[in-house]
Design a protein around this motif. Structure first.
Motif, short mmCIF file in Angstrom:
data_model
loop_
_atom_site.label_atom_id
_atom_site.label_comp_id
_atom_site.label_asym_id
_atom_site.label_seq_id
_atom_site.Cartn_x
_atom_site.Cartn_y
_atom_site.Cartn_z
N ASP A 125 -29.68 0.48 155.15
CA ASP A 125 -30.98 -0.18 155.05
C ASP A 125 -31.03 -1.26 153.97
O ASP A 125 -31.82 -2.20 154.07
N ASP A 126 -30.22 -1.10 152.92
CA ASP A 126 -30.26 -2.08 151.84
C ASP A 126 -29.28 -3.24 152.06
O ASP A 126 -29.09 -4.08 151.18
N PHE A 127 -28.65 -3.31 153.24
CA PHE A 127 -27.66 -4.36 153.49
C PHE A 127 -28.29 -5.75 153.40
O PHE A 127 -27.80 -6.63 152.67
N ALA A 128 -29.37 -5.98 154.13
CA ALA A 128 -30.00 -7.31 154.15
C ALA A 128 -30.54 -7.71 152.77
O ALA A 128 -30.29 -8.84 152.32
N PRO A 129 -31.26 -6.82 152.05
CA PRO A 129 -31.72 -7.21 150.71
C PRO A 129 -30.58 -7.52 149.75
O PRO A 129 -30.66 -8.47 148.96
N ASN A 130 -29.50 -6.71 149.83
CA ASN A 130 -28.37 -6.98 148.94
C ASN A 130 -27.68 -8.30 149.28
O ASN A 130 -27.26 -9.06 148.40
N LEU A 131 -27.55 -8.57 150.60
CA LEU A 131 -26.93 -9.82 151.01
C LEU A 131 -27.78 -11.01 150.58
O LEU A 131 -27.27 -12.03 150.12
N ARG A 132 -29.08 -10.88 150.74
CA ARG A 132 -29.99 -11.94 150.30
C ARG A 132 -29.86 -12.17 148.80
O ARG A 132 -29.83 -13.32 148.33
N ALA A 133 -29.76 -11.09 148.01
CA ALA A 133 -29.61 -11.24 146.56
C ALA A 133 -28.32 -11.97 146.20
O ALA A 133 -28.29 -12.83 145.32
N ALA A 134 -27.23 -11.63 146.92
CA ALA A 134 -25.95 -12.27 146.65
C ALA A 134 -26.02 -13.77 146.93
O ALA A 134 -25.58 -14.59 146.12
N PHE A 135 -26.62 -14.13 148.06
CA PHE A 135 -26.62 -15.55 148.43
C PHE A 135 -27.73 -16.33 147.72
O PHE A 135 -27.65 -17.56 147.62
N THR A 136 -28.74 -15.65 147.22
CA THR A 136 -29.68 -16.32 146.33
C THR A 136 -28.96 -16.71 145.05
O THR A 136 -29.16 -17.82 144.52
N ARG A 137 -28.12 -15.81 144.56
CA ARG A 137 -27.32 -16.12 143.38
C ARG A 137 -26.38 -17.30 143.67
O ARG A 137 -26.24 -18.22 142.85
N LEU A 138 -25.76 -17.30 144.85
CA LEU A 138 -24.84 -18.37 145.22
C LEU A 138 -25.58 -19.71 145.32
O LEU A 138 -25.07 -20.75 144.88
N SER A 139 -26.78 -19.69 145.89
CA SER A 139 -27.54 -20.94 146.02
C SER A 139 -27.96 -21.48 144.65
O SER A 139 -28.13 -22.69 144.49
N ASP A 140 -28.13 -20.58 143.66
CA ASP A 140 -28.41 -21.04 142.30
C ASP A 140 -27.20 -21.75 141.71
O ASP A 140 -27.33 -22.74 140.97
N LEU A 141 -25.99 -21.24 142.05
CA LEU A 141 -24.76 -21.81 141.52
C LEU A 141 -24.35 -23.07 142.25
O LEU A 141 -23.91 -24.05 141.63
N ARG A 142 -24.48 -23.08 143.58
CA ARG A 142 -24.04 -24.20 144.40
C ARG A 142 -25.10 -24.54 145.44
O ARG A 142 -24.90 -24.32 146.64
#
Length: 510
Positions: free
Chosen positions: A435-452
């Motif tokens: 169940d936490d797959f989508a929220p965790n993935l969103r958190a990872a790529f939010t971090r990536l979008s901050d970096l790049r």
């Protein structure tokens, strides 16, 4: 963005002829190299591709016996190929001064210095295919080794960045790990040494980090590697000549050169070199440019190793695919997948016996899974979209952030790590997403979008990953999605590349 359909077929018969006849041609007077290039007549390039024979000095035919002359034609596999004799200055290694700046993290195109001492250029960041599978810096063997002992690493393998200038203490960033050794030429040969490729890697000391970019060439890095093609426009970035462009003049080259100690060395045995002609008035590679990367509009093509030092002259580079195969290294994107599995393996109970075996097994499985399921050919599905993204700028951003940002690496490992280490590809497809797959993935790529931010487009993610908890990966990958649009033009620093592979200044673009 794919340009595969625009790439010309390699000249198979001339390449085969060059490989078959190199040894006999090199025994002729004044012959220093053999390769494949467009034939030149009266100073003008024709459309005929043949075997080019480089000579140190052209002699009138009357000064040579029939057996000493380069034949007009060569035959291989029943096909006839024309030859062309070209007077070419004997190249030399281009290790030596000028961009002494300190760069942290360490990018491609910057200076490194070995304890020999010798200066050279970092081509870029690759991953070692041998344990411990970490990120390494690529350069030339002759940058790392004593000029008279290119068959072994020196006793002191420390590497500096920036240049110490003879003043110590200086900052050591790592150690030479492995080279492709030169080997002694056969008895009776005029060559002192021979080599297939002139390459070596440097392992970084913690806490020094590498950066997946090349100075003055933003957005371009060895994520995609292809063989060189005749007539291609290419860029290289060295510490002395900085950013320079040129044209691939010959491929499939084996070439003699003269070392700093006066010995004759045969480079590119197996026809692994290609020649780059500098633009008129622009320099060929100079001292310090050894190890520079060669790129074109779509991919990395080679590793600079030698030069004739002339304005409008020639630079010799090794085919990067051969460098990677012989040196046993991977591109950043492929290597980062193995690194992600290694991170997961460190906390996995099955790895207590052999971490290396565990990583090898799951890396091989994931490569097979990616080739079958995460492929752009599954157009219109989430699997196809992910496959396209992983091959483009987003994939490059993921690879870089995974190495340089612990927050992103930890979030990504927590999200997809348990899926990556399923026993088989079938188990990966049948894996039920938590169940936490989508929220965790969103958190990872939010971090990536901050970096790049320029490399990540996530506006379509919410629909694609809605209600995935409890569903199988097979079901999720088959979802229909609208893929994000790819950029129309690749821009490289002050240059813009057209779809045909030509280069012009951005100001000239319409």
């Amino acid at each position: 963005m794919s340009h595969a359909s625009q790439k010309p077929e390699p000249p198979r018969a001339p390449l085969a002829a060059a490989r078959a006849h190199t040894a006999e041609l090199l025994r002729l007077p004044n012959v220093t190299g053999v390769g494949v290039a467009y034939k030149v007549v009266a100073g003008r390039r024709t459309e005929t591709v043949g075997v080019t024979v480089n000579v140190s000095r052209k002699e009138p035919p009357t000064h040579l016996s029939r057996l000493q002359r380069v034949p007009d034609e060569l035959t291989v596999n029943g096909e006839t190929v024309r030859t062309d004799v070209v007077e070419t200055a004997m190249p030399r290694f281009c290790a030596g001064p000028v961009d002494f700046a300190e760069y942290r993290p360490v990018p491609g195109g910057c200076m490194i210095e070995s304890m020999v001492p010798m200066l050279g250029t970092v081509a870029g960041v690759f991953y070692d295919r041998q344990w411990p599978y970490d990120a390494v810096l690529l350069t030339n063997n002759h940058v790392l080794c004593d000029p008279d002992r290119l068959f072994e690493l020196p006793p002191d393998t420390r590497v500096l960045q920036p240049w110490a200038g003879g003043v110590f203490p200086a900052e050591f960033i790592g150690r030479s790990r492995r080279i492709v050794p030169f080997y002694r030429a056969p008895l009776g040969s005029e060559n002192a040494f021979e080599c297939t490729v002139d390459a070596g890697i440097v392992a970084l000391d913690p806490p020094v980090r590498p950066q997946f970019s090349v100075l003055e060439i933003p957005g371009k890095h060895p994520f995609v590697v292809l063989p060189p093609s005749l007539g291609e426009r290419v860029l290289r970035r060295g510490i002395t000549t900085r950013l320079q462009s040129g044209t691939v003049e010959a491929i499939g080259v084996t070439q003699q050169m003269q070392s700093a100690t006066g010995k004759i060395v045969l480079l590119g045995v197996g026809n692994t070199l290609f020649q780059i002609r500098s633009d008129p008035g622009d320099p060929a590679a100079q001292e310090g440019d050894s190890g520079s990367i060669v790129l074109d509009s779509t991919a990395t093509r080679g590793l600079v190793g030698a030069t004739d030092f002339a304005l409008g002259g020639r630079t010799w580079a090794y085919d990067m695919l051969t460098v990677m195969a012989v040196l046993d290294i991977d591109t950043a994107c492929k290597g980062s997948k193995r690194d992600l599995i290694r991170r997961m393996a460190l906390t996995h109970p099955e790895t207590t016996a052999s971490l290396k075996s565990f990583v090898d097994m799951h890396t091989e499985k994931f490569e097979r899974f990616s080739a079958e399921y995460l492929t752009p050919r599954r157009e219109g599905t989430l699997a196809g979209t992910l496959g396209t993204l992983l091959e483009g700028a987003s994939g490059q951003a993921i690879a870089e952030a995974q190495l340089t940002d612990e927050d992103f690496a930890g979030l990504l490992t927590r999200t997809i790590g348990p899926w990556l280490v399923r026993p088989t590809a079938f188990d990966m497809l049948e894996y039920r997403l938590p169940d936490d797959f989508a929220p965790n993935l969103r958190a990872a790529f939010t971090r990536l979008s901050d970096l790049r931010p320029e490399a990540v487009d996530t506006h379509w993610w919410d629909d694609a990953f809605r209600d995935v908890g409890g569903r199988s990966m097979r079901e999720v990958l088959d979802r229909r999605v609208q893929a994000p649009a790819a950029p129309a033009t690749d821009r490289v620093g002050p240059y813009a590349w057209s779809s045909s592979g030509t280069v012009a200044s951005v100001s000239q673009q319409i």
